[in-house]
Design an enzyme around this catalytic site. Structure first.
Site, mmCIF file in Angstrom:
data_model
loop_
_atom_site.group_PDB
_atom_site.id
_atom_site.type_symbol
_atom_site.label_atom_id
_atom_site.label_comp_id
_atom_site.label_asym_id
_atom_site.label_seq_id
_atom_site.Cartn_x
_atom_site.Cartn_y
_atom_site.Cartn_z
ATOM 1 N N ARG A 326 0.834 -1.204 0.000
ATOM 2 C CA ARG A 326 0.000 0.000 0.000
ATOM 3 C C ARG A 326 0.875 1.263 0.000
ATOM 4 O O ARG A 326 0.523 2.259 -0.620
ATOM 5 C CB ARG A 326 -0.987 0.008 1.167
ATOM 6 C CG ARG A 326 -2.102 1.011 0.990
ATOM 7 C CD ARG A 326 -3.176 0.881 2.055
ATOM 8 N NE ARG A 326 -4.419 0.338 1.542
ATOM 9 C CZ ARG A 326 -5.323 1.049 0.842
ATOM 10 N NH1 ARG A 326 -5.122 2.312 0.549
ATOM 11 N NH2 ARG A 326 -6.431 0.493 0.416
ATOM 12 N N GLU A 731 -9.687 6.723 6.698
ATOM 13 C CA GLU A 731 -8.239 6.920 6.713
ATOM 14 C C GLU A 731 -7.733 8.153 5.952
ATOM 15 O O GLU A 731 -6.799 8.810 6.410
ATOM 16 C CB GLU A 731 -7.536 5.682 6.141
ATOM 17 C CG GLU A 731 -7.709 4.428 6.960
ATOM 18 C CD GLU A 731 -7.312 3.193 6.168
ATOM 19 O OE1 GLU A 731 -8.062 2.808 5.256
ATOM 20 O OE2 GLU A 731 -6.232 2.644 6.441
HETATM 21 N N1 MTE Z 1 -12.263 6.549 14.014
HETATM 22 C C1 MTE Z 1 -12.368 6.292 15.339
HETATM 23 N N2 MTE Z 1 -13.064 7.123 16.096
HETATM 24 N N3 MTE Z 1 -11.748 5.208 15.900
HETATM 25 C C2 MTE Z 1 -10.991 4.334 15.146
HETATM 26 O O1 MTE Z 1 -10.447 3.362 15.669
HETATM 27 N N4 MTE Z 1 -10.123 3.778 12.898
HETATM 28 C C3 MTE Z 1 -9.758 4.297 11.581
HETATM 29 C C4 MTE Z 1 -10.937 5.044 10.950
HETATM 30 N N5 MTE Z 1 -11.499 5.979 11.882
HETATM 31 C C5 MTE Z 1 -10.863 4.591 13.737
HETATM 32 C C6 MTE Z 1 -11.554 5.722 13.206
HETATM 33 C C7 MTE Z 1 -9.313 3.284 10.651
HETATM 34 S S1 MTE Z 1 -7.706 2.756 10.723
HETATM 35 C C8 MTE Z 1 -10.136 2.760 9.695
HETATM 36 S S2 MTE Z 1 -9.576 1.647 8.560
HETATM 37 C C9 MTE Z 1 -11.553 3.140 9.601
HETATM 38 O O2 MTE Z 1 -11.919 4.085 10.607
HETATM 39 C C10 MTE Z 1 -12.404 1.887 9.730
HETATM 40 O O3 MTE Z 1 -13.746 2.139 9.754
HETATM 41 P P1 MTE Z 1 -14.632 2.425 8.438
HETATM 42 O O4 MTE Z 1 -14.170 1.489 7.376
HETATM 43 O O5 MTE Z 1 -16.002 2.145 8.893
HETATM 44 O O6 MTE Z 1 -14.387 3.854 8.077
HETATM 45 N N1 HPA Z 2 -6.063 -1.970 4.569
HETATM 46 C C1 HPA Z 2 -6.266 -2.583 5.736
HETATM 47 N N2 HPA Z 2 -6.119 -3.879 5.893
HETATM 48 C C2 HPA Z 2 -5.749 -4.607 4.836
HETATM 49 C C3 HPA Z 2 -5.524 -4.022 3.604
HETATM 50 C C4 HPA Z 2 -5.692 -2.635 3.455
HETATM 51 O O1 HPA Z 2 -5.504 -2.064 2.383
HETATM 52 N N3 HPA Z 2 -5.162 -4.992 2.739
HETATM 53 C C5 HPA Z 2 -5.165 -6.124 3.457
HETATM 54 N N4 HPA Z 2 -5.513 -5.916 4.729
HETATM 55 MO MO1 MOS Z 3 -7.455 0.704 9.225
HETATM 56 S S1 MOS Z 3 -5.405 0.845 9.312
HETATM 57 O O1 MOS Z 3 -7.381 -0.116 7.678
HETATM 58 O O2 MOS Z 3 -7.723 -0.494 10.376
#
Ligand code: MTE
Ligand code: HPA
Ligand code: MOS
Length: 784
Positions: A326, A731
């Site tokens: 990534r 993210e």
């Molecule tokens: N927001 C909060 N409040 N707490 C979290 O742990 N994790 C982040 C983001 N926002 C997180 C957050 C990460 S690493 C990811 S991948 C996404 O939320 C995952 O949730 P989603 O796919 O529903 O956005």
């Molecule tokens: N994000 C988070 N987790 C993962 C991914 C990614 O792109 N690919 C495989 N595991």
């Molecule tokens: Mo988020 S780093 O893909 O949990």
């Protein structure tokens, strides 16, 4: 003649919560009142046990002796387990082998679990593990990337992405620059630490409560460790007190150990890591050591670019292969690279295994490119924004829209978005003011930077891009919603409830959110890669559509009305000219034997990728955004303050603007912490020294930008068929914080009249900023 329900004369009131509204987070009041139940708040059983973990006190060595006699004898201890007591698999690696539940024979990092105990109280358990007598035969550890490269110590083979003849392109270009950046890691610092609670059930089965982003994987590894069918393991997750990637794979060991101890003792076992143990035992964001060589023309247009990304993966594979991939997918960020070579090395070191963290490697790739762009600008004496613009992907061009991995950037909204932000933030005027300020002030220097983000949405492992959901409607008309996604504060459950409410056109308070459970929705992917709403939202919508179809077919027959004259509106079903209350419809459907339960499924279309050829469409679409940050630096101390931040971010058509803006603000501040104050320090023996908030500084309210303006990019529905044409938001905003780091660098470079690009490794702590200032003064022969 059927007896029909009465015709409603009253016009229905519009439902109060639908897609697009800034609905509150489903637990907001419970969070504030302390009524939201986390695992450690759950009722304990009368025979409750508490677990603790004994860890390695050296970074690398052979275990000569592991004497646990005193641990067994300690007060309150009921059971002790080592690697030998694991009935099934010892390896719990999520993708590749190499992540051992408990070390056996050899230890590979300071903090590695060696054994676990169950005792009558949390304190007794953690006191007991200290009594172990362990002797090691030390092996010199590898702690740094350069050392791993020298020793060819890798957790996975290196990977190269290449297009064209890069060496020739760079050498033939009118100008060349080279650079290096050391990028620090980051502790997740979820407010709720790692925790699991296992309750033995019949037939050697187990019910596990886990603070995990990936309940299905917990189910799998617990079953494999215990050597029982997956079906005998149920995992439940109501909510996590933050995950940020740190609980994607690394919630697993604690669940497995609690389950193992529950099996051995036949009693419920809870395992909670204390903050310092959590920080020592678990992996973090990968530190990277990256270098680049770029060839460009007089206008600053890049002709050839070569990047080497070296990730410090820690001792095991964990998710690092995908993280480094990534990072490689995101070095280009928003820029077209014609001739390009990207090398990704996965360095194995004797540290905790580094893991997923918001952005999943992308931030470390992206910042490298942004550093290079700023270097080009200073080399040519131009504003960095000019260099950024000239290198943007151009979706109207026939070739300047193709990424290094051959995915076409179809609808590139970044140039428009950035023009808008440049205007709304007064970038050009402030640039002039700031230059004036810097001429007039010797000690305080201001810096300004606008940086873009283009972030690929989809797991970069194809099969993970799928999801399931389950909806029941009970006879009172209340809707029970379940799906494979987990709630970690990001608002996923709120958004998916809104989607289901919108489908049935009922108030979202009528949709009841339930805990994620492996026995309700099987084989779910981690809630990660920002794709939670994209995947689970569509799956839940599909489940709702199935029930809707049944209800409409039923109503059509029952009332002898054509299907296309039937529809859901504002808590009613409209059947021709008749309005039937949703609850009445459900009761009617039930007595007429219509199934009121359905599963829904979704898989992301269009994506494919050939890693051998480094070509395909790994991402369904890109999320975009940009930020302008302004900082002021004190050149005598290296201290700085973020004065103003303007963000313009693209979430497509927002499902919930309040939650989306919250994610943007939170992501930005977390990214700022990573790049400025959060510094991990290990001693030369590989022991982490920063194991709590006293030594590891996460942002506080005082670190917030003084003036923080966040806007959603308007009227930009996702051109792809995502849920309500929204875009993922979890993210991408973290990487907007690169603008803060670039603004600090901009301020420093003002000392040499913007002619020299300072080296500024991250986190850019005041110490590092001061060093960069000194170097800048020496190089340009100007004093302060
Ligand atoms: N927001 C909060 N409040 N707490 C979290 O742990 N994790 C982040 C983001 N926002 C997180 C957050 C990460 S690493 C990811 S991948 C996404 O939320 C995952 O949730 P989603 O796919 O529903 O956005
Ligand atoms: N994000 C988070 N987790 C993962 C991914 C990614 O792109 N690919 C495989 N595991
Ligand atoms: Mo988020 S780093 O893909 O949990």
């Amino acid at each position: 003649m059927r007896k029909l329900p009465a015709i409603k004369v009253k016009q229905p009131a519009a439902v109060d919560c639908v897609v697009g509204k800034p609905e509150n987070h489903e637990s907001v009041f419970k969070h504030v009142k302390g009524q939201a139940i986390y695992i450690d708040d759950q009722l304990e059983m009368s025979n409750q046990l508490h677990a603790a973990v004994g860890i390695s006190q050296i970074a690398h060595g052979r275990i000569k002796k592991l004497d646990l006699t005193a641990v067994y004898k300690a007060e309150g201890v009921i059971a002790v387990v080592t690697a030998k007591d694991v009935p099934g698999q010892l390896d719990i690696g999520p993708v590749f082998h190499g992540d051992k539940l408990l070390a056996k024979d050899i230890v590979e990092y300071y903090g590695q679990p060696l054994f676990a105990v169950a005792a009558c109280s949390h304190q007794q358990a953690w006191q007991a593990v200290k009594l172990a007598q362990i002797e090691y035969e030390p092996i010199p550890p590898i702690l740094e990337v350069w050392h791993a490269l020298e020793q060819k110590s890798f957790i996975r083979p290196s990977h190269v992405m290449q297009r064209g003849n890069v060496t020739l392109a760079i050498n033939d270009a009118p100008h060349q620059i080279t650079g290096q950046i050391n990028i620090g890691g980051q502790e997740h610092f979820y407010l709720e630490g790692q925790i699991a609670y296992a309750i033995p059930s019949e037939d050697e089965g187990v019910l596990v409560y886990s603070s995990s982003q990936h309940p299905s994987e917990i189910q799998k590894v617990v079953a494999e460790v215990l050597n029982i069918p997956f079906s005998l393991v149920t995992v439940e997750v109501r909510r996590l007190g933050g995950g940020f990637g740190g609980k994607e794979s690394q919630a697993a060991p604690w669940a497995c150990l609690a389950a193992l101890l529950a099996r051995v003792t036949r009693q419920p076992v809870k395992l909670r890591l204390n903050r310092d143990d959590d920080m020592e035992m678990t992996g973090k964001r990968h530190p990277f050591v990256n270098s680049y060589r770029i060839g460009f023309d007089d206008n600053g247009r890049i002709l050839g670019a070569e990047f080497t990304l070296n990730a410090n993966c820690g001792y095991s594979p964990d998710l690092s292969d995908a993280v480094v991939d990534r990072a490689m997918f995101h070095v280009d960020n928003a820029y077209y690279l014609d001739q390009v070579k990207i090398v990704g090395n996965r360095c194995k070191t004797n540290l905790a295994s580094n893991t997923a963290f918001r952005g999943f490697g992308s931030p470390q790739g992206m910042i490298t490119m942004e550093a290079a762009i700023d270097d080009i600008a200073r080399y040519l004496g131009k504003d960095p924004l000019v260099i950024r613009k000239i290198n943007f992907y151009d979706s109207k061009s026939t070739h300047r829209n193709i990424t290094p991995y051959y995915q076409v950037v179809e609808q590139n909204i970044l140039p428009t978005l950035i023009n808008q932000l440049e205007q709304s933030s007064d970038y050009q005027w402030r640039r002039i003011q700031l230059r004036k300020f810097n001429v007039e002030n010797k000690i305080l220097k201001k810096g300004l930077s606008l940086t873009p983000v283009k972030f690929g949405i989809s797991f970069n492992v194809k099969h993970l891009n799928q999801a399931g959901a389950l909806i029941h409607i009970y006879t009172d008309g209340s809707i029970h919603l379940n799906h494979g996604g987990t709630e970690m504060g990001q608002g996923l459950l709120t958004k998916v409830a809104q989607i289901v409410a919108e489908e049935f056109k009922v108030d979202s308070s009528n949709v009841y959110i339930s805990a994620t459970r492996t026995d309700k929705v099987p084989n779910a992917s981690a809630t990660a890669a920002s794709s939670g709403t994209d995947l689970n939202g569509k799956a839940a919508q599909n489940a709702a559509k199935i029930i809707k179809k049944r209800l409409i077919e039923f109503a059509s027959q029952y009332f002898s009305v054509n299907k296309n004259e039937i529809g859901f509106v504002d808590n009613y079903l409209k059947v021709g000219s008749r309005l039937i209350l949703f609850t009445e419809l459900i009761q009617l459907a039930y007595v007429n034997r219509v199934s009121l339960s359905a599963t829904g499924y979704y898989r992301t279309p269009k994506i494919y990728y050939d890693r051998e050829k480094s070509a395909g469409r790994p991402f369904f679409y890109f999320a975009n955004g940009a930020a302008v940050s302004e900082v002021i630096v004190d050149c005598l101390t290296g201290e700085y303050k973020v004065l103003r931040v303007d963000v313009l971010h693209d979430v497509g058509r927002s499902i919930n603007p309040a939650i989306d803006i919250g994610q943007i603000e939170g992501g930005f501040v977390q990214g700022m912490g990573w790049l400025t104050t959060e510094e991990l320090v290990w001693n030369d023996q590989g022991q982490l020294l920063t194991t709590g908030p006293a030594t590891y500084k996460i942002p506080t309210v005082g670190d917030m930008p003084v003036d923080f303006r966040v806007q959603l990019f308007a009227d930009a529905p996702n051109p792809e068929n995502t849920i309500y044409h929204s875009k993922a938001v979890g993210e991408p905003p973290l990487m907007l914080a690169i603008s803060v780091w670039a603004a600090i660098r901009d301020a420093i470079s003002s000392l040499a009249n913007y002619s020299i690009s300072p080296r500024l490794d991250t986190p850019a702590t005041p110490e590092r900023v001061l060093q960069a200032i000194e170097q800048q003064c020496t190089a340009s022969e100007v004093g302060l």
